[in-house]
Design an enzyme around this catalytic site. Structure first.
Site, PDB file in Angstrom:
ATOM      1  N   HIS A  67       0.820  -1.207   0.000  1.00  0.00           N
ATOM      2  CA  HIS A  67       0.000   0.000   0.000  1.00  0.00           C
ATOM      3  C   HIS A  67       0.858   1.264   0.000  1.00  0.00           C
ATOM      4  O   HIS A  67       0.578   2.243  -0.703  1.00  0.00           O
ATOM      5  CB  HIS A  67      -0.916  -0.043   1.226  1.00  0.00           C
ATOM      6  CG  HIS A  67      -1.694   1.203   1.451  1.00  0.00           C
ATOM      7  ND1 HIS A  67      -1.345   2.137   2.388  1.00  0.00           N
ATOM      8  CD2 HIS A  67      -2.815   1.686   0.843  1.00  0.00           C
ATOM      9  CE1 HIS A  67      -2.215   3.139   2.357  1.00  0.00           C
ATOM     10  NE2 HIS A  67      -3.114   2.889   1.434  1.00  0.00           N
ATOM     11  N   GLU A  70       2.226   1.806  -3.393  1.00  0.00           N
ATOM     12  CA  GLU A  70       1.166   2.359  -4.249  1.00  0.00           C
ATOM     13  C   GLU A  70       1.133   3.880  -4.116  1.00  0.00           C
ATOM     14  O   GLU A  70       1.109   4.605  -5.108  1.00  0.00           O
ATOM     15  CB  GLU A  70      -0.191   1.751  -3.853  1.00  0.00           C
ATOM     16  CG  GLU A  70      -1.386   2.422  -4.520  1.00  0.00           C
ATOM     17  CD  GLU A  70      -2.562   2.584  -3.575  1.00  0.00           C
ATOM     18  OE1 GLU A  70      -2.953   1.606  -2.912  1.00  0.00           O
ATOM     19  OE2 GLU A  70      -3.087   3.712  -3.481  1.00  0.00           O
ATOM     20  N   HIS A  71       1.140   4.375  -2.872  1.00  0.00           N
ATOM     21  CA  HIS A  71       1.135   5.827  -2.670  1.00  0.00           C
ATOM     22  C   HIS A  71       2.327   6.497  -3.337  1.00  0.00           C
ATOM     23  O   HIS A  71       2.198   7.549  -3.931  1.00  0.00           O
ATOM     24  CB  HIS A  71       1.200   6.142  -1.169  1.00  0.00           C
ATOM     25  CG  HIS A  71      -0.147   6.252  -0.535  1.00  0.00           C
ATOM     26  ND1 HIS A  71      -0.550   7.364   0.135  1.00  0.00           N
ATOM     27  CD2 HIS A  71      -1.176   5.383  -0.481  1.00  0.00           C
ATOM     28  CE1 HIS A  71      -1.774   7.192   0.588  1.00  0.00           C
ATOM     29  NE2 HIS A  71      -2.176   5.993   0.244  1.00  0.00           N
ATOM     30  N   GLU A 143      -4.470   8.154   7.285  1.00  0.00           N
ATOM     31  CA  GLU A 143      -5.374   7.198   6.648  1.00  0.00           C
ATOM     32  C   GLU A 143      -5.671   6.046   7.613  1.00  0.00           C
ATOM     33  O   GLU A 143      -6.803   5.597   7.734  1.00  0.00           O
ATOM     34  CB  GLU A 143      -4.746   6.677   5.350  1.00  0.00           C
ATOM     35  CG  GLU A 143      -5.718   5.856   4.499  1.00  0.00           C
ATOM     36  CD  GLU A 143      -5.084   5.336   3.206  1.00  0.00           C
ATOM     37  OE1 GLU A 143      -3.938   5.722   2.886  1.00  0.00           O
ATOM     38  OE2 GLU A 143      -5.743   4.535   2.526  1.00  0.00           O
TER      39      GLU A 143
END
Lengths: 422, 420
Positions: A67, A70-71, A143
C-alpha cells in the site's frame, strides 16, 4: 491472441500474453464514449515474506509495504505527481491495494493517449528518496487513523481474527503506524524490482477502442526488462478450523453491528460453481425473501438485509454476512437453525427463484466498463474466467447446491464478530 | 432529443431517456413536496411504509419474491433533500429483455410493480397497516439515532444544521424522534393522500424499450386516478445573513477531528452556477485543487480535504479530517486558500485542469443510468433545459475574471469542528 466470448450477454474479451510475460485483456465496447484502463501487479498486503527470483534472497518486509508503494508510485523525479497530471487532463485516475494485488487505473473520454503515456510512464519509473518516503508516513498515518474510527473495518478485522490464527489476510492493508515507520526507500525498491516485473502484472482495458491498434499502443510504451523467474511467496500454512468463535469491540455507534463468518476450505477445482452455489445459498438463508429474514425483520432484529459475501483466493475462503442488529447472538442462533432446516428439507422452488435472481445480478455487473474491468482483474488473480459465471450458470443444480450447503455452512466453522455500543 | 419529456397531467411529467449503453432498463418515480419541519418525519416514514406492500402484494416478502422472479430486479427507495424540496424516490432496475436466457416481457411487469408500490399501497380500513407503521417507526428511530455512526457525515449534517437554524434546508432528511412518536397509521395515510394530491410527480424511464412506455404509464389504473396538480410550489428559502462566521465545536469520541466549513455564495450574476462550479473545482474537488495541495500535500495535515458545491442552495461545504491539535493550523491554511482565490492567485493551468475535470464529469452523465436521470431531474427542478452539450459550452466560456468576481462574493458562514 485468445478470444473468449459470451453470447448470452454479448461481450468479448481478447487476451494476449506478451513475450515479456505481461498479460493484456481487452474488452472493446462501441456503445460507450469512455475508456477504462487498469494496470495491476500481483502484489498485495499478504506478500510480506518471499524469495527474490534473481538473488534468491529471502526477504521479510514490514506490514503495509504494498500500500505504501502504491502511494509512492505517483511521485516523479521532476517533483510532479502523476495523479495530479492525470487529473489535470480531466482524467479520473486512482489506485488501490487489496490483500493480493495493487492496481493503478484511469478512466477517460478525452486525452486518452496522453493519459496512457502518463500511466505507463509512472508505473515503470519509481522514484523514492529518503525525504519523500518520510513525508508519506504522515499521510498514511492519517489514513490508518481514519480506519481506526470506522466500525465496519474493525468488525471485519475482528472477523478475520476469529477465522484465522496466522493467515496473512489478517494484516491490515495499510499496516500500522509502527510497521510503516520501518519502511525506507531500499525496502520499496526491493519490492518494486521483484513484483513490478511485467511477468507478474496484468493490464485490463475496457471501452471504446480497436483491439489491434490498442495493443500496439501498449507495446510501444513498454520498457524492456530482463526476464525474471518465478517469485516464491511464503505464506503461513493453511489452518484447519477456526481460531476463535467470538470477538467483540466497543465503539461509539448507535446500533451494534455483526459479522457472521463461515470458514471454507480452499479449492482448486470448480471455483465458479461453488461460488454460484454459495451465492444462491446465502440468499436462500437470509436474503430479502427468505423466511428467516422476514421473521427477523418483523421482530425488529434486522433492519435491512445483511450484506452477503463470499471471499476467496488461493489461500483463504470464507462466507461473510454483515449487518446491524440489536441482538447479534440471536441472528446467529436463528441462522444456524435455518441452516439445519434447509439441510433437512431443501426448498427447491425457493432455489429456482433465487437462481434467476443471481443470474440477473451477474448480468448487471456488465452495466459499466469500470465494473467489467475490475471484475476481470480480480477474477484473473483468482484464476477464473469471469464469463464462466454466466456460462456455467445452468450447471449449478439443486443437488449440487445441497451438497455445498452441507460442506460450507457448518456450525463448527462459524464465527461471530460484534461491534457493541460503547 | 435524447430526453423526451411529456406532460401526463398538469404537475405529472413523464421523461423517457433512450440509451443502448446498458444491460438494464431503469425506472424512477419522484414525488416532491416542500420541505417543512411538520412533514419531514412523516415523509421519511411514508417512504419506508410504502415499500412494505401493495394491494396485490401485501407483504415485503411477496414483493421480494416478485422481484426475484424478474431476474432479481433491483428495487430501491429513499428520501432526499433536493434544495428546499423533500423528494421521495423509487427506483426499479431490470434486465433488458435481450440478455435473458428465455424471452419474456419483463420491463412492463417491472414498471407496473413500481407504479403500484408508489401509488397503490396496502391499506386496512383507510389507514396503513398498523403493524407496518409501528415497525417502520422503530427502524426509522434507529436510522435517526444512527446519524452519529459516520463521523464525517455527522459533522457535515451538523454544520448544515448550524447554517440554517430556522430554515427548511437545516432539517435532517430522516426527521426527528420527537415527531415520530405521535404519528399513527391513520395520520400517515392521510398524509399520503395529501401527497398524492399535491406533490410534483416525475416518472423516468431509461434504456431501450420494445413497447411505448408512455402508453403503459398513461394506461395504468393508478395513474388514471391521479388528479392534475399545481407543480409550481412556493418554497420557503430564508437564511440568516452573518457578518462574522459562526464557530461551533462538538465533542465525541473520535481519534481524528472532522473540520467542516460552510461557505455562502452571495452573488447574483448570469451563469453563476457554472462559474461557482469552476471556482469550487479549483478550490477543492480533486488532487490538483488548492485545498488538497496545500492542506494535504504541502502541510501533511489531512488525509482528506475537499470541497463540495451544493448548487440548489448556493453553498460550498469544505471538509477535512485532521489531527485534533492541528485545528488552528488547518483553518489558517484553508482561509489562506479562500483569500488566494479572491486575489486571483491561480493560473491558466489551474483553470484548464479544473475545466477538464468538469468536462469529464459532464461526459460521465450519460454513462450511468441513475446519474443521467438525476441530471434531467435537476433540470426539471431548476425549470431549465440545458442539454449536455450546452452545459459543456457554458463551462468553456468562463473567464478568470468571472471566477475572481465570484470568489469575492463568497463568505464563511459557519466553522464546525467535531473533536474528542
Amino acid at each position: 491472441m485468445k478470444v473468449i466470448e459470451s453470447l448470452k450477454i454479448k461481450e468479448k474479451v481478447y487476451i494476449e500474453q506478451l513475450e515479456n510475460g505481461l498479460t493484456i485483456m481487452l474488452v472493446p465496447k462501441a456503445t460507450t464514449n469512455k475508456k477504462y484502463v487498469m494496470w495491476a501487479t500481483h502484489f498485495g498486503s499478504v506478500d510480506n515474506h518471499f524469495i527474490m527470483p534473481e538473488t534468491k534472497e529471502e526477504v521479510y518486509v514490514p506490514d503495509g509495504v504494498a500500500h505504501f508503494l502504491e502511494h509512492k508510485m505517483f511521485e516523479q523525479e521532476s517533483g510532479k505527481n502523476s495523479l495530479d497530471t492525470l487529473m489535470a487532463l480531466g482524467v479520473d485516475a486512482n489506485a488501490y491495494t487489496t490483500n493480493n494485488h495493487t492496481a493503478y487505473l484511469f478512466e477517460t473520454t478525452e486525452h486518452f493517449m496522453e493519459a496512457l503515456d502518463e500511466l505507463m510512464d509512472y508505473v515503470q519509473h519509481p522514484y523514492f528518496t529518503d525525504e519523500n518516503v518520510e513525508k508519506e508516513k504522515g499521510i498514511i498515518g492519517q489514513e490508518i487513523g481514519m480506519y481506526d474510527d470506522d466500525p465496519g473495518w474493525q468488525l471485519y478485522m475482528n472477523a478475520l481474527d476469529c477465522l484465522y490464527e496466522k493467515n496473512a489476510i489478517k494484516i491490515d492493508i495499510a499496516g500500522t503506524v509502527e510497521s510503516i515507520s520501518k519502511i525506507d526507500k531500499d525496502v520499496l525498491y526491493k519490492c518494486y524490482n521483484t513484483f513490478y516485473h511485467p511477468s507478474n502484472m496484468v493490464m485490463v482495458l475496457c471501452g471504446n477502442f480497436e483491439v489491434e491498434k490498442m495493443l500496439e499502443e501498449i507495446k510501444a510504451r513498454l520498457i524492456k526488462r530482463p526476464k525474471q523467474g518465478e517469485i516464491k511467496r511464503i505464506y503461513a500454512p493453511e489452518e484447519k478450523g477456526i481460531h476463535q468463535e467470538y470477538k467483540e469491540a466497543y465503539m461509539e455507534v448507535s446500533q451494534p453491528a455483526f459479522m457472521i463468518g463461515f470458514k471454507d476450505e480452499v479449492k482448486k477445482e470448480n471455483k465458479v460453481q461453488r461460488h454460484i452455489a454459495i451465492e444462491i445459498l446465502m440468499n436462500m438463508l437470509i436474503g430479502k425473501s427468505s423466511p428467516l429474514y422476514q421473521k427477523l425483520y418483523q421482530e425488529g432484529i434486522l433492519l435491512s438485509q445483511p450484506d452477503l459475501d463470499y471471499e476467496f483466493t488461493d489461500y483463504y475462503a470464507h462466507v461473510l454476512l454483515t449487518g446491524q442488529s440489536k441482538n447479534p447472538n440471536k441472528v446467529k442462533e436463528e441462522l444456524l437453525k435455518e441452516i439445519q432446516k434447509q439441510k433437512e428439507n431443501f426448498d427447491e422452488t425457493h432455489f429456482e427463484r433465487i437462481k434467476k435472481k443471481v443470474y440477473g445480478d451477474y448480468v448487471v455487473e456488465y452495466n459499466n466498463i469500470s465494473d467489467i474491468a475490475r471484475m476481470l482483474l480480480s477474477d484473473y488473480f483468482k484464476g477464473i474466467n469471469s464469463f464462466d459465471y454466466i456460462e456455467q450458470f445452468q450447471t449449478v443444480t439443486a443437488e449440487y447446491t445441497k451438497q455445498i450447503l452441507q460442506e460450507v455452512f457448518d456450525e463448527k466453522q462459524c464465527i461471530l464478530s460484534v461491534v457493541k455500543i460503547k | 432529443m435524447k430526453n423526451q419529456k411529456r406532460e401526463i397531467k398538469e404537475g405529472i411529467q413523464f421523461h423517457e431517456i433512450t440509451t443502448n449503453k446498458f444491460k438494464t432498463n431503469l425506472f424512477a418515480i419522484f414525488l416532491s413536496v416542500p420541505l417543512t419541519k411538520e412533514e419531514v418525519t412523516k415523509n421519511a416514514l411514508l417512504t419506508a411504509v410504502l415499500r412494505r406492500g401493495t394491494k396485490d402484494l401485501p407483504s415485503q416478502e411477496e414483493i421480494s419474491k416478485n422481484l426475484e422472479e424478474m431476474y432479481g430486479a433491483g428495487f430501491d427507495c429513499g428520501i432526499e433533500k433536493s434544495g428546499d424540496y423533500h423528494t421521495i424516490k423509487f427506483y426499479l432496475e431490470i434486465i433488458n429483455e435481450q440478455f435473458l436466457p428465455e424471452k419474456e416481457n419483463l420491463s412492463k411487469k417491472g414498471l407496473e410493480l413500481l407504479l403500484s408500490i408508489a401509488f397503490n399501497p396496502y391499506t386496512e380500513n383507510n389507514a396503513f397497516k398498523e403493524e407496518y407503521v409501528e415497525q417502520e417507526k422503530e427502524k426509522l428511530k434507529q436510522i435517526i439515532e444512527g446519524k452519529i455512526d459516520n463521523k464525517a457525515n455527522y459533522a457535515l449534517e451538523r454544520c448544515i444544521e448550524e447554517m440554517y437554524p430556522n430554515s427548511p434546508y437545516g432539517l435532517y432528511k430522516y426527521g426527528y424522534i420527537e415527531d415520530l412518536k405521535t404519528i399513527t397509521a391513520k395520520d400517515l395515510y392521510e398524509h399520503y393522500l395529501k401527497i398524492l394530491q399535491n406533490s410534483k410527480i416525475d416518472i423516468f424511464a431509461s434504456g431501450q424499450f420494445q413497447e411505448k412506455v408512455e402508453e403503459i404509464v398513461k394506461e395504468n389504473e393508478n395513474i388514471k386516478k391521479l388528479q392534475p396538480r399545481n407543480a409550481n410550489m412556493e418554497l420557503e428559502n430564508k437564511k440568516e445573513e452573518r457578518q462574522e462566521p459562526k464557530v461551533v465545536t462538538d465533542h465525541m469520541q473520535v481519534t481524528q477531528g472532522k473540520l467542516v466549513i460552510g461557505l455562502d455564495v452571495l452573488a447574483e450574476m448570469p451563469n453563476m452556477t457554472y462559474i461557482t462550479m469552476l471556482y469550487n473545482t479549483i478550490l477543492g474537488v480533486d488532487s490538483n485543487s488548492k485545498l488538497f495541495q496545500n492542506v494535504r500535500e504541502k502541510a501533511s495535515l489531512a488525509y482528506v480535504c475537499s470541497s463540495n458545491y451544493i448548487k440548489r442552495k448556493q453553498i460550498i461545504m469544505i471538509r477535512a479530517g485532521i489531527e485534533i491539535e492541528n485545528y488552528e493550523k488547518a483553518l489558517d491554511i484553508i482561509k489562506e486558500q479562500l483569500e488566494d482565490m479572491k486575489q486571483g492567485k491561480f493560473n491558466e493551468q489551474e483553470i484548464e485542469s479544473a475545466k477538464n475535470l468538469i468536462y469529464a464529469t459532464i461526459a460521465n452523465i450519460e454513462e450511468e443510468q441513475d446519474t443521467e436521470i438525476s441530471y434531467y431531474f435537476g433540470q426539471e427542478l431548476a425549470k431549465s433545459n440545458v442539454t449536455i452539450e450546452q452545459y459543456k459550452q457554458k463551462i468553456e466560456e468562463i473567464t478568470k475574471e468571472q471566477v475572481v468576481e465570484i470568489a469575492n462574493k463568497i463568505k464563511i458562514n459557519t466553522i464546525y469542528f467535531l473533536r474528542d
